[in-house]
Scaffold this motif. Structure first.
Motif, mmCIF file in Angstrom:
data_model
loop_
_atom_site.group_PDB
_atom_site.id
_atom_site.type_symbol
_atom_site.label_atom_id
_atom_site.label_comp_id
_atom_site.label_asym_id
_atom_site.label_seq_id
_atom_site.Cartn_x
_atom_site.Cartn_y
_atom_site.Cartn_z
ATOM 1 N N GLU A 10 0.824 -1.208 0.000
ATOM 2 C CA GLU A 10 0.000 0.000 0.000
ATOM 3 C C GLU A 10 0.859 1.259 0.000
ATOM 4 O O GLU A 10 0.562 2.231 -0.704
ATOM 5 N N GLU A 11 1.948 1.251 0.804
ATOM 6 C CA GLU A 11 2.837 2.406 0.810
ATOM 7 C C GLU A 11 3.477 2.622 -0.560
ATOM 8 O O GLU A 11 3.601 3.759 -1.039
ATOM 9 N N LYS A 24 2.216 1.799 -3.394
ATOM 10 C CA LYS A 24 1.179 2.302 -4.294
ATOM 11 C C LYS A 24 0.970 3.798 -4.080
ATOM 12 O O LYS A 24 0.842 4.588 -5.029
ATOM 13 N N GLN A 25 0.932 4.215 -2.780
ATOM 14 C CA GLN A 25 0.730 5.630 -2.480
ATOM 15 C C GLN A 25 1.891 6.479 -2.983
ATOM 16 O O GLN A 25 1.705 7.567 -3.512
ATOM 17 N N ILE A 26 3.126 5.944 -2.833
ATOM 18 C CA ILE A 26 4.295 6.673 -3.326
ATOM 19 C C ILE A 26 4.220 6.861 -4.835
ATOM 20 O O ILE A 26 4.512 7.940 -5.372
ATOM 21 N N ARG A 27 3.793 5.824 -5.549
ATOM 22 C CA ARG A 27 3.661 5.941 -7.007
ATOM 23 C C ARG A 27 2.612 6.978 -7.382
ATOM 24 O O ARG A 27 2.789 7.755 -8.336
ATOM 25 N N GLU A 28 1.492 7.007 -6.632
ATOM 26 C CA GLU A 28 0.445 7.989 -6.932
ATOM 27 C C GLU A 28 0.945 9.409 -6.682
ATOM 28 O O GLU A 28 0.694 10.326 -7.466
ATOM 29 N N ASP A 29 1.683 9.609 -5.533
ATOM 30 C CA ASP A 29 2.215 10.935 -5.234
ATOM 31 C C ASP A 29 3.214 11.381 -6.300
ATOM 32 O O ASP A 29 3.234 12.549 -6.725
#
Length: 241
Positions: free
Chosen positions: A184-185, A187-192
């Motif tokens: 999940e982290e 994934k969030q880093i990729r989105e940011d």
């Protein structure tokens, strides 16, 4: 004149044993030894040449040496009435000192120079109790193989008590949750990162348009100044003239 006594030593001396079942090639060995101080020519013959493969079936045995002959019985349907029909004969003679052609020597040999030994063939079939024992042995080996394939899992469960098994299961769950959190982290880093890249592209495009406008303004002022200097130059030129 009677034939000479066989100089070769045969092992076995009187019979060749073949043990069935005869669904595949059955091989037995015949050892021929030459105890004399002269070379000896030999031939191995059989009453059933199509049933046997003999290697080697002829040759020369040097003085004081021996040779192993492989007698291979080919697969066939066993018939108890046929076992007395198969016989072998080992024929031999002393090799001449100046021998160059072995086949020619055999053709020119005199009857009194030839020696021979006869062997009978013995076919042995496994007894019924041996067949049963073999079947049981095969079943036992198959059972052992199947048990051995399942042995690691069984031995692992038997060597660990309930408390250790519970600890292992809890550790597995914790590792699974940690792996999910990391996914999940990530994934969030990729989105940011994607959001920042989009913002950067917008900012760069805005700066580019402002720069273009500034460049257009500078170019317009430059043209105006040039035209102004040109007009002033023309006026000054006319006044001078």
């Amino acid at each position: 004149m009677a034939r000479q006594e066989q100089v070769l030593l045969l092992e076995p001396q009187h019979e060749l044993k073949f043990r069935g079942p005869f669904s595949d090639v059955v091989t037995t060995n015949l050892k021929l030894s030459n105890p004399t101080d002269r070379n000896v020519c030999f031939k191995v013959k059989t009453t059933a040449p199509r049933r046997y493969c003999v290697r080697p079936n002829s040759g020369i045995i040097d003085a004081g040496t021996s040779i192993n002959v492989s007698v291979m019985l080919q697969p066939f349907d066993y018939d108890p009435n046929e076992k007395s029909k198969h016989k072998f004969m080992v024929q031999s003679m002393l090799a001449p000192p100046d021998m160059t052609d072995m086949e020619g020597v055999w053709k020119e040999a005199k009857p009194e120079e030839l020696m021979d030994s006869k062997l009978r063939c013995v076919f042995e079939m496994p007894a019924e109790n041996e067949k049963t024992h073999d079947m049981e042995s095969n079943k036992m080996s198959s059972l052992l193989k199947s048990e051995s394939s399942a042995l690691p899992a069984k031995s692992l469960s038997s060597t660990l008590d309930d408390g250790e098994v519970k600890k292992i299961m809890e550790e597995c769950k914790r590792l699974q949750m940690e792996a999910q959190r990391l996914r999940e982290e990530n994934k969030q880093i990729r989105e940011d990162d994607g959001l920042r890249m989009r913002k950067g592209n917008v900012m760069s495009s805005q700066h580019g348009s402002v720069g273009m406008k500034k460049d257009e303004g500078l170019s317009a002022r430059t043209v105006a100044l040039v035209m102004l200097f040109f007009i002033v130059g023309v006026i000054v030129g006319k006044l001078v003239l």
